[in-house]
Design a protein around this motif. Structure first.
Motif, PDB file in Angstrom:
ATOM      1  N   PRO A   1      15.732  56.387  72.104  1.00  0.00           N
ATOM      2  CA  PRO A   1      15.653  56.744  73.535  1.00  0.00           C
ATOM      3  C   PRO A   1      14.548  55.996  74.271  1.00  0.00           C
ATOM      4  O   PRO A   1      14.726  55.614  75.436  1.00  0.00           O
ATOM      5  CB  PRO A   1      15.381  58.254  73.496  1.00  0.00           C
ATOM      6  CG  PRO A   1      16.021  58.707  72.215  1.00  0.00           C
ATOM      7  CD  PRO A   1      15.778  57.588  71.246  1.00  0.00           C
ATOM      8  N   ILE A   2      13.416  55.751  73.597  1.00  0.00           N
ATOM      9  CA  ILE A   2      12.321  55.044  74.262  1.00  0.00           C
ATOM     10  C   ILE A   2      12.715  53.610  74.585  1.00  0.00           C
ATOM     11  O   ILE A   2      12.244  53.030  75.574  1.00  0.00           O
ATOM     12  CB  ILE A   2      11.032  55.074  73.383  1.00  0.00           C
ATOM     13  CG1 ILE A   2       9.819  54.594  74.184  1.00  0.00           C
ATOM     14  CG2 ILE A   2      11.216  54.243  72.124  1.00  0.00           C
ATOM     15  CD1 ILE A   2       9.474  55.507  75.334  1.00  0.00           C
TER      16      ILE A   2
ATOM     17  N   GLN B   1      15.820  52.677  75.419  1.00  0.00           N
ATOM     18  CA  GLN B   1      16.677  52.802  76.592  1.00  0.00           C
ATOM     19  C   GLN B   1      15.824  52.982  77.850  1.00  0.00           C
ATOM     20  O   GLN B   1      16.061  52.341  78.885  1.00  0.00           O
ATOM     21  CB  GLN B   1      17.622  53.989  76.424  1.00  0.00           C
ATOM     22  CG  GLN B   1      18.535  53.895  75.206  1.00  0.00           C
ATOM     23  CD  GLN B   1      19.381  55.140  75.021  1.00  0.00           C
ATOM     24  OE1 GLN B   1      19.912  55.696  75.982  1.00  0.00           O
ATOM     25  NE2 GLN B   1      19.514  55.596  73.779  1.00  0.00           N
ATOM     26  N   THR B   2      14.822  53.846  77.732  1.00  0.00           N
ATOM     27  CA  THR B   2      13.941  54.109  78.875  1.00  0.00           C
ATOM     28  C   THR B   2      13.174  52.860  79.295  1.00  0.00           C
ATOM     29  O   THR B   2      13.045  52.556  80.496  1.00  0.00           O
ATOM     30  CB  THR B   2      12.947  55.227  78.521  1.00  0.00           C
ATOM     31  OG1 THR B   2      13.664  56.411  78.188  1.00  0.00           O
ATOM     32  CG2 THR B   2      12.001  55.516  79.687  1.00  0.00           C
TER      33      THR B   2
ATOM     34  N   ILE C   1      15.581  50.305  81.107  1.00  0.00           N
ATOM     35  CA  ILE C   1      15.967  50.761  82.444  1.00  0.00           C
ATOM     36  C   ILE C   1      14.779  50.686  83.398  1.00  0.00           C
ATOM     37  O   ILE C   1      14.912  50.278  84.562  1.00  0.00           O
ATOM     38  CB  ILE C   1      16.532  52.193  82.374  1.00  0.00           C
ATOM     39  CG1 ILE C   1      17.875  52.193  81.630  1.00  0.00           C
ATOM     40  CG2 ILE C   1      16.708  52.776  83.771  1.00  0.00           C
ATOM     41  CD1 ILE C   1      18.434  53.584  81.357  1.00  0.00           C
ATOM     42  N   SER C   2      13.599  51.040  82.914  1.00  0.00           N
ATOM     43  CA  SER C   2      12.401  51.039  83.764  1.00  0.00           C
ATOM     44  C   SER C   2      12.111  49.665  84.330  1.00  0.00           C
ATOM     45  O   SER C   2      11.747  49.527  85.507  1.00  0.00           O
ATOM     46  CB  SER C   2      11.189  51.538  82.963  1.00  0.00           C
ATOM     47  OG  SER C   2      11.365  52.875  82.548  1.00  0.00           O
TER      48      SER C   2
ATOM     49  N   PHE D   1      15.520  50.589  87.463  1.00  0.00           N
ATOM     50  CA  PHE D   1      15.050  51.965  87.283  1.00  0.00           C
ATOM     51  C   PHE D   1      15.915  53.001  88.002  1.00  0.00           C
ATOM     52  O   PHE D   1      15.870  54.182  87.695  1.00  0.00           O
ATOM     53  CB  PHE D   1      13.580  52.081  87.724  1.00  0.00           C
ATOM     54  CG  PHE D   1      13.371  52.134  89.209  1.00  0.00           C
ATOM     55  CD1 PHE D   1      13.228  53.355  89.864  1.00  0.00           C
ATOM     56  CD2 PHE D   1      13.304  50.970  89.954  1.00  0.00           C
ATOM     57  CE1 PHE D   1      13.026  53.410  91.240  1.00  0.00           C
ATOM     58  CE2 PHE D   1      13.110  51.018  91.320  1.00  0.00           C
ATOM     59  CZ  PHE D   1      12.968  52.236  91.973  1.00  0.00           C
TER      60      PHE D   1
ATOM     61  N   TYR E   1      20.933  55.004  87.108  1.00  0.00           N
ATOM     62  CA  TYR E   1      21.791  56.180  87.082  1.00  0.00           C
ATOM     63  C   TYR E   1      22.050  56.764  88.480  1.00  0.00           C
ATOM     64  O   TYR E   1      22.842  57.693  88.625  1.00  0.00           O
ATOM     65  CB  TYR E   1      21.186  57.265  86.187  1.00  0.00           C
ATOM     66  CG  TYR E   1      21.355  56.972  84.705  1.00  0.00           C
ATOM     67  CD1 TYR E   1      22.575  57.176  84.072  1.00  0.00           C
ATOM     68  CD2 TYR E   1      20.294  56.479  83.953  1.00  0.00           C
ATOM     69  CE1 TYR E   1      22.740  56.905  82.720  1.00  0.00           C
ATOM     70  CE2 TYR E   1      20.440  56.207  82.599  1.00  0.00           C
ATOM     71  CZ  TYR E   1      21.665  56.422  81.982  1.00  0.00           C
ATOM     72  OH  TYR E   1      21.825  56.143  80.648  1.00  0.00           O
TER      73      TYR E   1
ATOM     74  N   ASN F   1      26.428  55.354  80.671  1.00  0.00           N
ATOM     75  CA  ASN F   1      25.977  55.197  79.282  1.00  0.00           C
ATOM     76  C   ASN F   1      26.767  54.114  78.559  1.00  0.00           C
ATOM     77  O   ASN F   1      26.214  53.364  77.750  1.00  0.00           O
ATOM     78  CB  ASN F   1      26.103  56.521  78.529  1.00  0.00           C
ATOM     79  CG  ASN F   1      24.956  57.467  78.818  1.00  0.00           C
ATOM     80  OD1 ASN F   1      23.961  57.083  79.448  1.00  0.00           O
ATOM     81  ND2 ASN F   1      25.081  58.703  78.372  1.00  0.00           N
TER      82      ASN F   1
ATOM     83  N   MET G   1       6.491  51.558  83.282  1.00  0.00           N
ATOM     84  CA  MET G   1       6.872  52.856  82.727  1.00  0.00           C
ATOM     85  C   MET G   1       5.876  53.938  83.150  1.00  0.00           C
ATOM     86  O   MET G   1       6.274  55.076  83.469  1.00  0.00           O
ATOM     87  CB  MET G   1       6.962  52.773  81.201  1.00  0.00           C
ATOM     88  CG  MET G   1       8.089  51.887  80.688  1.00  0.00           C
ATOM     89  SD  MET G   1       8.110  51.725  78.880  1.00  0.00           S
ATOM     90  CE  MET G   1       8.704  53.363  78.416  1.00  0.00           C
TER      91      MET G   1
ATOM     92  N   LYS H   1       7.294  57.662  83.177  1.00  0.00           N
ATOM     93  CA  LYS H   1       8.004  57.756  81.899  1.00  0.00           C
ATOM     94  C   LYS H   1       7.022  57.905  80.742  1.00  0.00           C
ATOM     95  O   LYS H   1       7.365  58.473  79.700  1.00  0.00           O
ATOM     96  CB  LYS H   1       8.884  56.517  81.677  1.00  0.00           C
ATOM     97  CG  LYS H   1       9.892  56.269  82.792  1.00  0.00           C
ATOM     98  CD  LYS H   1      10.830  57.460  83.000  1.00  0.00           C
ATOM     99  CE  LYS H   1      11.837  57.209  84.119  1.00  0.00           C
ATOM    100  NZ  LYS H   1      12.736  58.368  84.315  1.00  0.00           N
TER     101      LYS H   1
END
Length: 749
Positions: free
Chosen positions: A83-84, A86-87, A90-91, A95, A98, A175, A250, A255
């Motif tokens: 997950p980190i 993915q974050t 995206i960041s 960002f 979604y 996703n 981040m 985040k």
């Protein structure tokens, strides 16, 4: 500034920064909607060719032994990405991924302002969806021109990109798009996709990435060429700077905490540079790998053209399960290493095959595979034929006599049948032999001799084979017919290594054709399987990228009467106890085989088998066997005056088979049908002379016994080079007992 002016301004800046308001975004009013109609901005489906995925080869235990790839990639589902990670991506890349539609209006406008104020393209505004579209177009490009068009900073390209992105957002969830992007993105250092990047950079799967590692990979996708850590320290410094930018972003987005970002920025890069070897040169079993590779490239069921088959191998994401057995392979490698050095010019090669299935269990050689000639490496498959990446092979020598023996047994000969076998033999007349087209062959001026000009006398199928008597087999081939011997050899799968037609000359039985260990071992496996021929098998299962598996079963057929095969095994078993392998000995279980020394010691062979396993070993100089003979040579640190089939090849075979069959329950040969093959028929051996009761045994009787039980120098091939010529062996081998004729004894030798 309305939407049309934004488009014009973006074009002037060299990038489409038009913040085209989509219905999902709103707020642009009638002007934006009108502009959309004017430029025909509608969703357009984009064909998504399967991503190039690496193909992997696996041994019988499931362990990977090699891989092929156009791009080093191993796609994974999103739940297999930390997950980190993915974050972090995206960041730094998108960002609001979604929240927005296929285009981020705010991000695009921000990039527009930045680019216009700097006078160039310094900031991108593409969403992750748009970036994925661009990567698809790049991967689908077949030519450099198409690749350049896929990344050209033009208005038309950006408009098309947006149309495709609109369709993607309708077709997939966010996703799903993120997963596709993570698998297609290039991270540098030859790593395509997040899984390959995690392995290459940090030697771990994408699911186990931590904050520092995730920020590093997220930073690498913007300009992987500039931040490629494999290039050097300058690029590594650029990657650290980019990583720190990701960490700051981040923290800015909440985040991670500022403290977490600060601590992470103190960490070293941690790049491990894990090798991602591709191709057979990097495989643990390069010769077997080459065999499998060529099985794919030569088989039209894997593609109509060679280009299609290569594309499948390099991009298809296949998982190929093979027949290679690590234990048997190790046994073959260890045995070869014991007798032949990697630095020696003469090279030893060995293949092991399972009778009754054709499964190739081992392919080993003394020379390392590679292109460095200074290191004595070889760049082709010296264990197999040209069709499987090999060369021209070596003349088979006396291992070919087994085919003549089998033909005689098929024709009704019995064990005790035989005839006088002189020290020299030449065809009675031109045309006394005929090839399979009916052409007359046979050169009366070419005389074949036995090794050391000895081994003559009355020979039977048994004693002639055990002593590997050349003149006996020439006469036997003459009687049963050359073509019948050739046809039987073909039924057993014999073929030339170079792919040409077998040479059908009277010296066929002496092994004049150049062959390879895989072919010879497989032909002998027919005797072990009681007449069952099986095509050599290297692949047992192929699973495609979608998980669909296809099994490959043995392709076998009955080519010989089982009782004839049993009779062949019965005679060849005696080679270890009464013939040319006496000095070396057997392996403690039922085994049969035949030595093979070629004309003038150009190559040396041993081929043999048990009911469980068949194997063949060749030895010869790759620089040219006729130019560089096995006479007066040092191999494996040992000096040899002459090298026979049993000298090195036979010993390699024995040592390798002992190791390969360790722990395997011994199986026995079927009993020979003595009623059919025992005794003798019309060509019976003469009754032995009675010894005198009133004195010592006649020394000539003792010599006759010696002729029937010769030493391991009896198989000197004495065949023709390319069907022409022939030479006798030296009179004194200096490596063992010397066979002496009766006439020599009378002359006082």
């Amino acid at each position: 500034m309305n939407i049309v002016r934004l488009i014009a301004a973006g074009a002037a800046a060299g990038v489409l920064t038009a913040a085209i308001a989509l219905p999902a975004v709103g707020g642009a009013g009638v002007t934006a909607n009108t502009a959309m109609k004017e430029i025909n901005l509608k969703p357009e489906n984009l064909e998504e060719p399967p991503l190039p995925e690496r193909t992997t080869l696996h041994d019988t235990n499931g362990k990977q032994i090699a891989q092929f790839y156009f791009e080093n990639r191993q796609s994974v589902s999103l739940d297999k990405v930390a997950p980190i990670m993915q974050t972090a991506l995206i960041s730094i890349e998108d960002f609001r991924f979604y929240q927005h539609g296929p285009i981020d209006v705010e991000g695009t406008a921000r990039a527009l302002v930045k680019n216009m104020t700097t006078g160039g393209v310094t900031q991108g505004g593409s969403s992750i969806t748009q970036q994925y579209v661009k990567q698809v177009l790049v991967n689908a490009a077949e030519t450099p021109e198409e690749q350049q068009a896929a990344i050209a900073p033009t208005v038309s390209r950006k408009l098309n990109e947006l149309r495709y992105a609109m369709a993607m957002e309708k077709k997939y969830s966010k996703n799903q798009i993120l997963e596709k992007y993570l698998n297609i993105a290039y991270f540098g250092a030859g790593a395509h996709g997040v899984q390959a990047a995690a392995r290459r950079f940090f030697d771990k799967p994408a699911s186990e990435l931590n904050l520092v590692q995730a920020a590093t990979l997220a930073g690498a996708v913007q300009n992987p060429a500039r931040t490629d850590p494999s290039v050097g320290k300058k690029a590594q410094k650029a990657l650290i700077d980019r990583r720190n930018t990701v960490l700051d972003r981040m923290a800015q987005l909440g985040k991670i905490t500022p403290q977490e970002a600060a601590e992470a920025k103190t960490k070293k890069l941690g790049y491990k540079g894990v090798a991602a070897p591709g191709g057979c040169e990097e495989s643990k079993y390069p010769y077997f790998c080459l065999y499998v590779q060529n099985e794919i490239l030569n088989n039209e069921s894997f593609g109509k053209t060679p280009q299609e088959r290569l594309k499948l191998l390099q991009r298809g994401g296949l998982k190929i399960k093979t027949t290679i057995d690590p234990k048997m392979q190790a046994a073959a490698e260890k045995a070869i290493k014991q007798y032949v050095s990697t630095k020696d010019k003469p090279a030893a090669s060995q293949a092991m095959i399972v009778p009754g299935t054709g499964e190739i269990k081992a392919m080993a050689a003394s020379r390392k595979f590679g292109g460095n000639k200074k290191k004595n490496e070889v760049s082709y498959n010296i264990v197999a034929d040209a069709k499987h990446g090999g060369g021209v092979g070596f003349q088979q020598g006396s291992t070919a006599k087994a085919y003549t023996l089998a033909t005689a047994l098929e024709e009704g000969y019995k064990y005790g049948d035989g005839f006088p076998s002189p020290a020299g033999y030449s065809a009675p007349s031109f045309g006394s032999f005929r090839d399979c087209k009916g052409n007359r062959v046979g050169d009366p001026s070419h005389e074949v001799h036995n090794s050391s000009e000895g081994g003559g006398g009355f020979k039977t199928l048994q004693t002639g084979t055990w002593g590997s008597v050349n003149t006996f087999f020439m006469k036997l081939e003459e009687r049963v017919g050359l073509c019948k011997v050739v046809e039987l050899a073909k039924r057993l799968g014999l073929k030339r290594a170079d792919g040409g037609k077998l040479g059908e000359y009277e010296t066929f039985t002496l092994g004049i054709n150049e062959v390879d260990p895989v072919t010879v071992a497989n032909s002998y496996a027919v005797f072990a399987s009681r007449g069952q021929y099986c095509k050599p098998l290297a692949i047992t299962e192929i699973t495609d990228r979608y998980g669909k598996a296809k099994q490959f079963k043995p392709k076998c057929s009955k080519v010989m009467d089982p009782e004839v095969a049993d009779a062949v095994s019965g005679i060849l078993s005696g080679v270890f106890t009464k013939g040319t392998m006496q000095e070396v000995g057997g392996i403690g279980r039922d085994a049969a085989g035949k030595t093979g020394t070629t004309d003038d010691y150009t190559a040396a062979w041993f081929a043999g088998y048990t009911p469980n396993l068949a194997s063949a070993v060749s030895l010869g100089d790759l620089r040219g066997a006729f130019k560089h003979k096995l006479i007066g040579v040092t191999i494996g640190g040992r000096y040899y005056s002459y090298v026979y089939g049993a000298t090195i090849s036979g010993r390699i075979w024995k040592t390798a088979m002992l190791g390969a069959l360790k722990g395997v329950e011994a199986a026995g040969f079927n009993p020979v049908n003595q009623e059919r093959f025992g005794g003798c028929g019309e060509n019976c051996a003469p009754k032995p002379k009675k010894k005198r009761d009133d004195g010592p045994p006649d020394v000539l009787d003792q010599l006759r016994d010696q002729f029937d039980n010769p030493d391991d120098h009896g198989d000197q091939g004495n065949g023709r080079r390319r069907g022409r010529g022939g030479e006798t062996a030296p009179a004194d081998t200096r490596t063992g007992p010397i066979t002496i004729t009766e006439d020599q004894l009378r002359r006082g030798r």
